[in-house]
Design an enzyme around this catalytic site. Sequence first.
Site, mmCIF file in Angstrom:
data_model
loop_
_atom_site.group_PDB
_atom_site.id
_atom_site.type_symbol
_atom_site.label_atom_id
_atom_site.label_comp_id
_atom_site.label_asym_id
_atom_site.label_seq_id
_atom_site.Cartn_x
_atom_site.Cartn_y
_atom_site.Cartn_z
ATOM 1 N N HIS A 179 9.036 48.451 26.873
ATOM 2 C CA HIS A 179 8.438 47.121 27.023
ATOM 3 C C HIS A 179 7.515 47.089 28.237
ATOM 4 O O HIS A 179 6.595 46.273 28.297
ATOM 5 C CB HIS A 179 9.525 46.056 27.180
ATOM 6 C CG HIS A 179 10.339 45.846 25.948
ATOM 7 N ND1 HIS A 179 11.461 46.603 25.672
ATOM 8 C CD2 HIS A 179 10.205 44.976 24.921
ATOM 9 C CE1 HIS A 179 11.979 46.208 24.519
ATOM 10 N NE2 HIS A 179 11.240 45.225 24.045
ATOM 11 N N ASP A 247 6.551 49.519 16.317
ATOM 12 C CA ASP A 247 7.171 48.598 17.250
ATOM 13 C C ASP A 247 6.050 47.680 17.727
ATOM 14 O O ASP A 247 4.864 47.914 17.457
ATOM 15 C CB ASP A 247 7.823 49.362 18.398
ATOM 16 C CG ASP A 247 8.950 48.576 19.070
ATOM 17 O OD1 ASP A 247 9.026 47.350 18.878
ATOM 18 O OD2 ASP A 247 9.742 49.193 19.804
#
Length: 353
Positions: A179, A247
Amino acid sequence: MRFGATILDAEGLRLTADEKALFREAAPFGFILFARNIESGDQLRALCDEFRDAAGHDCLITIDQEGGRVQRLRAPLAREFRPALDHVEAASDPVRAMYLRARLIAAELRDYGIDSNCAPLADVATAETHPFLRNRCYGSDVESVAAIARACAEGHLEGGVVPVMKHIPGHGRSTMDSHHDLSHVTAPADLLRAEDFAAFAKLRDLPMAMTAHLVYDAFDPRPATLSPVMMEIIRNELGYDGLVMTDDISMKALWQDAAQDEARTAGGPYPDDEVTWSARLARQSLDAGCDVALFCNSSLAARAEVVASAGQMTEAAQRRAETALACRKPPVALDTDAVEAELSALMGGQVYG
């Protein structure tokens, strides 16, 4: 109809007029939900209806509902399970316990109109696995991870929910949180093939998979999501012919790679332009061989540019998408009380977090 090659999200509890207009034009393959989209059961069902109406087809609606730290639905709308690794380690029969857990999660999701879940994880944990991922894994050896992931997938499918295994071809050696940072895996190719990739190869028949935003130095300097080399390995070596979704392409791991690539090719820093870079990353991921780009947590303008850049699914992606959607069977009847009792016995009563 040919689906748009995107999975998108919404800003709030209901769709805005501008979101409806964009989704109507985009006809995205699906949508993903976050905690900000959830207030009550009735509200969530209404939002799912709005997604499908705006998309113009019976689109997939997915969510991250692993249990433990990563679950968007919380009490009182859903059971709050222990982290997966804790669950596995506490169970007298981990395979059966994770199957039962998946059946309960699937029943909750279907009740709200959600027909997919971003689970199971087939990532093989190591001692160095970053904490953002480690207790979400199912173990540290290929055979047990694959067996538990298989049971979890079957529990979802029997509940009428399409599982999305992640993070292909294996995220377990990442020492950073993707992230925020781009991690490089330095393990040699033979070790990756024998361990990390092998778990996914054993699950090659599952309908959907999500990519890993990390670099495998032994194969390619690009993150797997953007790497034709890694997609070739996924398709040909692992034998995976299911639908591959990225993702979230808004994650900083990919932005760091884009910045480095721009600096290499243009001789300077990249512009901090979310709209431009999101669209580029969507296109690059699809050109690399992914079937659909997941794009979340951004502005309407950025979503519109990603939609335009991604375009429609290729013929091969459309075939895989239709195969995945066909897995949404009517749920097998479930005796919830009996399942909870059996699960509690397997867990010594320590089922929930």
